[in-house]
Design an enzyme around this catalytic site. Structure first.
Site, PDB file in Angstrom:
ATOM      1  CD  GLU A  79     -35.219 -53.218  -8.091  1.00  0.00           C
ATOM      2  OE1 GLU A  79     -34.476 -54.189  -7.860  1.00  0.00           O
ATOM      3  OE2 GLU A  79     -35.707 -53.119  -9.431  1.00  0.00           O
TER       4      GLU A  79
ATOM      5  CB  ALA B 168     -34.721 -50.020  -9.509  1.00  0.00           C
TER       6      ALA B 168
ATOM      7  CD  GLU C 159     -33.950 -60.216 -11.062  1.00  0.00           C
ATOM      8  OE1 GLU C 159     -35.186 -59.788 -10.813  1.00  0.00           O
ATOM      9  OE2 GLU C 159     -33.037 -59.628 -10.467  1.00  0.00           O
TER      10      GLU C 159
ATOM     11  CG  HIS D  83     -34.795 -58.400  -5.888  1.00  0.00           C
ATOM     12  ND1 HIS D  83     -34.787 -59.618  -6.388  1.00  0.00           N
ATOM     13  CD2 HIS D  83     -34.697 -57.519  -7.140  1.00  0.00           C
ATOM     14  CE1 HIS D  83     -34.971 -59.905  -7.565  1.00  0.00           C
ATOM     15  NE2 HIS D  83     -34.720 -58.355  -8.141  1.00  0.00           N
TER      16      HIS D  83
ATOM     17  CD  GLU E  26     -31.668 -57.041  -7.004  1.00  0.00           C
ATOM     18  OE1 GLU E  26     -31.674 -56.381  -7.828  1.00  0.00           O
ATOM     19  OE2 GLU E  26     -31.213 -58.185  -7.269  1.00  0.00           O
ATOM     20  CG  ASN E  27     -27.162 -51.938  -4.894  1.00  0.00           C
ATOM     21  OD1 ASN E  27     -26.622 -52.563  -5.670  1.00  0.00           O
ATOM     22  ND2 ASN E  27     -27.720 -50.660  -5.231  1.00  0.00           N
TER      23      ASN E  27
ATOM     24  CD  GLU F   8     -28.266 -58.511 -10.643  1.00  0.00           C
ATOM     25  OE1 GLU F   8     -28.815 -58.000  -9.868  1.00  0.00           O
ATOM     26  OE2 GLU F   8     -28.906 -59.569 -10.946  1.00  0.00           O
TER      27      GLU F   8
HETATM   28  N1  B3K Z   1     -31.247 -57.133 -10.333  1.00  0.00           N
HETATM   29  C1  B3K Z   1     -31.290 -55.992 -11.086  1.00  0.00           C
HETATM   30  C2  B3K Z   1     -30.833 -56.007 -12.674  1.00  0.00           C
HETATM   31  C3  B3K Z   1     -29.359 -55.765 -12.763  1.00  0.00           C
HETATM   32  C4  B3K Z   1     -29.046 -55.716 -14.237  1.00  0.00           C
HETATM   33  C5  B3K Z   1     -27.589 -56.021 -14.590  1.00  0.00           C
HETATM   34  N2  B3K Z   1     -27.088 -56.121 -16.005  1.00  0.00           N
HETATM   35  C6  B3K Z   1     -32.572 -55.267 -11.330  1.00  0.00           C
HETATM   36  C7  B3K Z   1     -33.744 -55.925 -10.806  1.00  0.00           C
HETATM   37  O1  B3K Z   1     -34.024 -56.924 -11.603  1.00  0.00           O
HETATM   38  O2  B3K Z   1     -34.609 -55.825  -9.885  1.00  0.00           O
HETATM   39 ZN    ZN Z   2     -35.270 -57.902 -10.108  1.00  0.00          ZN
END
Ligand code: B3K
Ligand code: ZN
Length: 884
Positions: free
Chosen positions: A303, A267, A325, A306, A269-270, A126
């Site tokens: 995370e 962190a 977010e 998400h 959230e993959n 991301e």
């Molecule tokens: N979604 C990621 C953030 C990614 C940042 C990319 N530059 C973490 C979060 O907000 O959970």
């Molecule tokens: Zn997030």
């Protein structure tokens, strides 16, 4: 890195993709020098979006080795490799495109795509990092089912992870292991992850509400295996909470977390393979402060949450980032409130919002929660998108009430499961489930800037009526000069002598059903409105914006007496804290003026008495008391001063004088509290212990500001502490208020004792970066040469340089400009190493309009950056917008 100025991307130009990728097969051969990636993309023309046979895939820093279409080598006339693209011509409606690309993770210092962290391989995709792995439609609205095979040296990389379920493991003849992972849930490329390393793990399990067993694992380097328990407990608490509060059940049989040292953010959230910055997952009393323990719990939860708000339902495009977010921050804040003290959590969040998000909203990078354009999307992972975005969701929650909000969230998840959607879809679901009209409310998504509420009152003694007139306005922000009125929920009450008064609005029938008739939410949706309350026995003090019901600046001309009354007598914890803050601001500002005029500081005795009374209030939760006794930060005071008016030195001197005055005036009570609160039990990150330590640290700070006996206490605390929270609190106080002879030995001892713990060293760097003495800049430069410092490690950069520029205003804004120069030099160097971190580090320079007498110097450093060759898009965007 580009030489020409990078272009702007607009929300209004959004177009659906002209091909879909139904299935994605990836094969990695991880090597010590290079990695080969083979992709097999099952493409299908998206006939909804025209029927062009041309497709442009994203790709960056890739070497194309081979390319096939439906099994045949693709003729060079059918494709074209650009700087960041692969153009394909004459593609059939349905086909299998296969590419082999060569990448060099070892040389990838941007920490985006596939890279090395210490001895392992890991990924961060991301927002647009996947294109650094292979050619792809690297955009969130292309969702695909991924199957991944990884070949790697069996000895060096015994652990090989990707998303979904592990389906096969085999040993290949040449000393390699091969694993096959399959993720049944379609996902966009930004949620792809891969990890390879020699890692240990702890394991636990969670039984979901429908009775499914989920294996939970946290992978770390062997030396950190004892630091995983708190994260594991936090994960299980989050999983249960999301079932109970949002009705969200986990969907796979496995959930993995991996800790890595080199990571740009907290962190990621993959899907089923969360990757964490070590600083946001590892916990140990000697490396992690109380605040750190709480942060780990919150980020693990964030995370995890998400998985629904972000993964199952994702974003159509990056302009919708706050969809996942803002909503997820709201969810994690609710979780933290339920796990600990709701009011204290709210106070912490509002402190951040007011001191940093408001500044962002008033600066050159100001943007709406749903931005309309960007140059580099990584620059938009901001406090506005995250924290203000969460406030917008919170306001919807306030407007709808908890039940209708839950119905709206259920509808949103049910309707859009498996889809990539927009903020508008979220609002529509909320409207439909509740019947509410959020038409005008949508302005919160499209307009930047912090609205200002000005409130005046009028008391009519004869009639027993009290009128509040509320007007709203919003300052111009880049590209938005005129703002339409917002819908602003103003939660409020009225305080009388004996407590909060019954509320009866003129023209509204009394509500016999509500027991709590001392609390109300006023809907402010016009430029100016008057609300009249009737049947009041006395002139009240208004208690406004309870719980910080909207992210606005509120102005009401409270007398100091009124503030004291709210502080001690209002029903709302947030308002009590906020009144203490306002009182602090007004007293510090007064002292600042006295000092500027060459007079001695005279701290209003009313304030000193109020602090004394708070310290005697045994009924108050110590954590809350700690917040109420904490003076507003220098950054917040600078922000309140307004453009061109922040006098950093004046603020520092005044704030320090007030600290010292309270320290002397309340010495006995402070010493008593300090002694009483000593935690005898072994360290534990329980609410009770944390509250005691935090109040103790506040007391110590006042006592040390007031003189030698406080410094002696700090010294003793440093020597006796069995945890880093108390050690750092003592070091901080010694280095803020003491002289070299006070801090030198403990500072050295800290490193001698804990120099082997990276996370402890980072905090040791941060304490030194925030010291107010004249040696600060030389010290920071010296520490940059320390063997433990590494410009390629974001945690180190943030601890040392980020803390210096963000948390040491006195030295960053030194009159000779040496603080600005230091930051510019680091940013210039980082620009080519890690553009994301370079650009984030720059934020303090963008506030050049605020600081009295400093604008020219700050600007000229920005200009030097602007004139650099090879400026990254990240830094270019911040610099060029700041100079406009
Ligand atoms: N979604 C990621 C953030 C990614 C940042 C990319 N530059 C973490 C979060 O907000 O959970
Ligand atoms: Zn997030």
């Amino acid at each position: 890195m580009r030489d020409a100025n990078p272009g702007t991307i607009y929300l209004k130009d959004y177009q659906a993709p002209n091909y879909l990728i139904n299935r994605t097969e990836l094969h990695f051969v991880l090597g010590e020098e290079e990695t080969l990636v083979t992709s097999r993309l099952h493409l299908l023309r998206n006939t909804e979006n025209g029927d062009s046979s041309e497709l442009i895939l994203d790709g960056q820093d890739l070497e194309l080795v081979e390319i096939y279409l439906d099994g045949d080598v693709l003729d060079p006339s059918c494709y074209e490799v650009g700087e960041a693209t692969l153009l394909l011509r004459d593609l059939p409606e349905q086909c299998l495109l296969s590419c082999v690309t060569r990448i060099r993770p070892q040389l990838n210092t941007s920490l985006e795509g596939l890279y090395r962290s210490q001895t392992m391989f890991c990924t961060q995709c991301e927002a647009e990092g996947f294109r650094k792995i292979t050619y792809y439609l690297d955009r969130p609205d292309v969702m695909s089912v991924f199957t991944v095979t990884i070949d790697a040296d069996a000895d060096r990389y015994p652990v090989l992870l990707s998303n979904g379920n592990l389906e096969e493991t085999s040993l290949l003849a040449n000393g390699l292991t091969r694993v096959l992972w399959h993720d049944p849930f379609p996902k966009p490329s930004y949620l792809f992850a891969l990890v390879a390393g020699d890692l240990e793990h702890i394991e636990d399990s969670f039984t979901t509400c429908s009775g499914r067993e989920v294996a939970l694992r946290i992978y770390v380097e062997e030396k950190d295996i004892d630091k995983c328990d708190h994260a594991m407990d936090s994960l299980k608490r989050s999983m249960r909470w999301d079932e109970e509060v949002f009705g969200r059940e986990y969907d796979l049989d496995i959930f993995n977390v991996v800790a890595v040292d080199d990571f740009n953010m907290g962190a990621m959230e993959n899907k089923s393979l969360n990757i964490f910055n070590t600083s946001c997952v590892l916990c140990d009393p000697n490396t992690t402060t109380d605040v750190g323990y709480q942060r780990v719990e919150a980020i693990v939860a964030h995370e995890y949450f998400h998985n629904w708000s972000g993964n199952r339902v994702t974003c159509r495009d990056w302009f919708q980032l706050s969809l996942k977010e803002g909503f997820t921050v709201f969810r994690d804040a609710e979780f933290s409130s339920d796990m600990g003290s709701r009011t204290v959590k709210r106070v912490e969040d509002v402190t951040l919002l007011r001191s940093a998000q408001f500044a962002e909203d008033a600066g050159p990078m100001a943007h709406p929660v749903r931005p309309e354009s960007y140059i580099e999307i990584n620059n938009f992972y901001t406090l506005t998108v995250y924290e203000k975005g969460a406030e917008v969701v919170r306001m919807i929650h306030t407007l709808l009430g908890p039940q209708a909000f839950r119905a709206g969230s259920d509808l949103y998840f049910a309707r859009h499961d498996g889809q990539a959607v927009t903020c508008e879809d979220f609002v529509l679901a909320m409207e439909e489930a509740s019947g509410a009209d959020l038409g005008q409310f949508r302005n919160w998504y499209s307009q930047a800037g912090t609205p200002r509420l000005t409130v005046t009152d009028a008391w009519n003694k004869e009639a027993g009526s009290y009128a509040l007139t509320i007007s709203q306005s919003c300052p111009a922000t880049p590209g938005q000069d005129d703002k339409k009125p917002f819908v602003i929920p103003v939660a409020m009450g009225l305080l009388g002598d004996a407590g909060n008064l019954r509320l009866q609005l003129q023209g509204e029938a009394p509500d016999p059903d509500t027991e709590d008739n001392t609390h109300m939410v006023l809907m402010v949706d016009k430029p100016e409105q008057t609300f009249v309350f009737e049947g009041l026995p006395e002139k009240p003090v208004p208690s406004l914006l309870r719980g910080f019901s909207a992210p606005v600046r509120l102005e009401f001309d409270y007398s100091r007496n009124d503030l004291c009354r709210l502080m001690s007598g209002d029903d709302d914890g947030f308002v009590r804290w906020d009144s203490a803050q306002s009182l602090g601001v007004s007293v510090i500002t007064e002292v600042q003026a006295q000092l500027l005029a060459g007079d001695e500081a005279q701290v209003d005795p009313l304030f000193l008495e109020a602090c004394g009374a708070l310290l005697q209030d045994d009924a108050l939760d110590p954590a809350m008391l700690a917040e109420m006794l904490s003076l507003p930060s220098e950054n917040y005071l600078a922000e309140l001063a307004g453009e061109g008016a922040a006098d950093v030195q004046g603020i520092y001197r005044a704030r320090t004088a007030v600290l010292a005055a309270v320290g002397s005036h309340c010495r006995e009570a402070l010493e008593q509290r300090y002694a009483q609160l000593a935690v005898e039990a072994k360290y534990a990150a329980t609410g009770e212990q944390i509250a005691a330590r935090s109040l103790r640290a506040v007391c110590l700070n006042y006592l040390a500001a007031a003189g030698a006996s406080g410094l002696a206490l700090a010294n003793a605390q440093f020597a006796a502490a069995d945890n880093i929270t108390e050690r750092l609190a003592a070091l901080r106080v010694l280095s803020q208020f003491g002289s070299r002879s006070d801090w030198e030995a403990p500072m050295a001892k800290f490193y001698d004792d804990w120099g082997h713990e990276t996370l402890a060293v980072n905090q040791w760097l941060a304490v030194q970066a925030s010291m107010p003495d004249d040696g600060a800049i030389a010290r920071v430069r010296h520490l940059m040469e320390h063997p433990d410092f590494d410009l390629r490690n974001p945690n180190k950069v943030r601890s040392l340089v980020g803390t210096f520029a963000g948390q040491n205003p006195l030295n960053f804004h030194r009159e000779d400009g040496s603080g600005y120069r230091l930051l510019r030099q680091v940013v210039a160097e980082l620009n080519s190493i890690n553009p994301q971190i370079a650009s984030r580090l720059l934020a303090p320079l963008t506030k050049w309009r605020y600081y009295q007498g400093r604008a020219e110097q700050m600007r000229s450093e920005l200009e030097l950056l602007a004139s650099m060759d090879g400026l990254s898009a990240d830094v270019f965007e911040v610099v060029s917008k700041s100079l406009k």
